[in-house]
Design an enzyme around this catalytic site. Structure first.
Site, PDB file in Angstrom:
ATOM      1  N   GLY A  84       0.767  -1.059  -0.094  1.00 39.01           N
ATOM      2  CA  GLY A  84       0.103   0.077  -0.050  1.00 39.01           C
ATOM      3  C   GLY A  84       0.874   1.234   0.162  1.00 39.01           C
ATOM      4  N   GLY A 162      -7.743  -8.453  -6.075  1.00 38.38           N
ATOM      5  CA  GLY A 162      -6.375  -8.549  -6.452  1.00 38.38           C
ATOM      6  C   GLY A 162      -5.540  -9.601  -6.143  1.00 38.38           C
ATOM      7  CB  ILE A 164      -4.380  -9.894  -0.665  1.00 40.86           C
ATOM      8  CG1 ILE A 164      -2.967  -9.222  -0.605  1.00 40.86           C
ATOM      9  CG2 ILE A 164      -4.854 -10.259   0.577  1.00 40.86           C
ATOM     10  CD1 ILE A 164      -3.083  -8.162   0.137  1.00 40.86           C
ATOM     11  NE  ARG A 185     -11.788   1.227 -10.059  1.00 41.18           N
ATOM     12  CZ  ARG A 185     -10.864   2.006 -10.295  1.00 41.18           C
ATOM     13  NH1 ARG A 185     -10.927   3.096 -10.355  1.00 41.18           N
ATOM     14  NH2 ARG A 185      -9.543   1.503 -10.290  1.00 41.18           N
ATOM     15  NE  ARG A 187     -16.267 -12.458 -15.573  1.00 42.73           N
ATOM     16  CZ  ARG A 187     -15.370 -12.967 -16.375  1.00 42.73           C
ATOM     17  NH1 ARG A 187     -14.963 -12.155 -17.505  1.00 42.73           N
ATOM     18  NH2 ARG A 187     -15.208 -14.112 -16.570  1.00 42.73           N
ATOM     19  CG  ASP A 268      -3.363  -7.364  10.128  1.00 42.53           C
ATOM     20  OD1 ASP A 268      -2.929  -7.470  11.362  1.00 42.53           O
ATOM     21  OD2 ASP A 268      -2.524  -7.344   9.248  1.00 42.53           O
ATOM     22  CG  HIS A 292      -0.687  -3.005   9.598  1.00 47.84           C
ATOM     23  ND1 HIS A 292      -0.810  -2.057   9.006  1.00 47.84           N
ATOM     24  CD2 HIS A 292      -0.516  -3.890   8.519  1.00 47.84           C
ATOM     25  CE1 HIS A 292      -1.032  -2.024   7.622  1.00 47.84           C
ATOM     26  NE2 HIS A 292      -0.534  -3.303   7.264  1.00 47.84           N
TER      27      HIS A 292
END
Length: 326
Positions: A84, A162, A164, A185, A187, A268, A292
């Site tokens: 991130g 995605g 993960i 957003r 498919r 988390d 985290h």
């Protein structure tokens, strides 16, 4: 001598960056300037960053114009050691044309393992059960005590699909789930590999028995999970967040947990981090909270560190970064 082997300076923002990444940089001609403060000191960074060719950003403090200005015009690239990058002023990098890298992809397996752990821990009331032991309330005469949710025969929903989410879905293929659904957003072309169905956000909320959040924090996703969203979820549902705390309105989550709007939550990530010890969420027995820890395995941390180093090396050599942020 090639550009790859000419000496160049790299600021390392944290002293605990794994040694293999530092050795890789040094083997390719880097002089590593390592900041020693833990937690990282912005003053130390601003003191050491002038004149460097690259910045290896290994923490979550704001990475913005102040750092870039202090580095100087010779700065050639920056990579974070994170998936991130909500703490990065990406438009500032784009405006200056400075290559920016990060480390998605390699985090997916460690985070996926932890996410499934949270699904089970929250769904089966691990925290509440431990609390009952500590309060001498372990009940042995009740059949319906601490009844939880099984993953078997459940609808597993993902907000974001995605790396993960797909790693979690891959692991769940042998768990006899009812079905896997997700909202993004558009498919995903490979969703058939996971027997996953693209649905609307409303359908995701209404149908999921376990709802896992694994999407970037953006202006569009900030506090996406609020009172209105929780009201649409099943009362038996389990909510899991392994993305960023900012996707959730924590006051609304607290209300949903304490009023029985949803069954349980596993987090988390929170807002802020660290979460204050007096946070109301910590007093809710049906909420499992971790500090985290998604990527906190040595294997994944080393992989992240090497990817960040290779992002920098590619940019120094004039090649595209392996994982550019824009």
């Amino acid at each position: 001598m090639s550009r790859a082997t000419r000496a160049f300076k790299v600021l390392i923002s944290h002293p605990n960056v794994p040694v293999p990444a530092l050795e890789l940089l040094r083997s390719r001609g880097a002089e590593t300037i390592i900041c020693q403060s833990v937690p990282p000191s912005r003053d130390e960074i601003l003191q050491k960053v002038p004149g460097v060719d690259a910045i290896y950003w290994a923490h979550y403090q704001p990475l913005n114009a102040g750092i870039l200005d202090a580095a100087g015009s010779q700065l050639r690239c920056v990579s974070t050691m994170s998936s991130g990058i909500d703490f990065v002023d990406i438009p500032e990098f784009q405006k200056r044309g400075i290559p920016l890298g990060h480390t998605p992809g390699v985090v997916k397996n460690a985070v996926a393992d932890l996410a499934i752990g949270l699904m089970i821990a929250a769904g089966r009331h691990f925290h509440a059960g431990r609390t009952e032991i500590e309060r001498s309330q372990w009940k042995i005469e009740q059949i319906n005590w601490m009844m939880g949710q099984e993953i078997r025969d459940s609808v597993i929903g993902f907000f974001g699909f995605g790396g993960i989410s797909q790693a979690i879905a891959k692991r769940l293929q042998c768990w006899d789930v009812s079905k896997i659904i997700y909202h993004t957003r558009t498919r995903k072309e490979n969703d058939g590999d996971f027997k996953a169905e693209h649905v609307s956000f409303e359908q995701l909320l209404q149908e999921s028995d376990f709802l896992v959040v694994a999407a970037p924090l953006t202006n569009e996703t900030r506090e996406k999970f609020n009172g209105k969203a929780f009201d649409l979820m099943k009362r038996s549902s389990v909510f899991v967040n392994v993305a960023r705390g900012g996707l959730v309105n924590q006051t609304d989550l607290h209300d949903a947990l304490t009023t029985g709007t949803i069954s349980a939550a596993g987090l988390d990530v929170t807002t802020p981090e660290p979460l204050p010890a007096d946070s109301p969420l910590l007093k809710v027995p049906n909420c499992v909270i971790l500090p985290h820890m998604g990527t906190q395995t040595m294997k994944t941390t080393i992989e992240m560190s090497l990817l960040a180093a290779n992002n920098i090396l590619n940019a120094i050599e004039g090649k595209p970064m392996i994982r550019p942020a824009y």
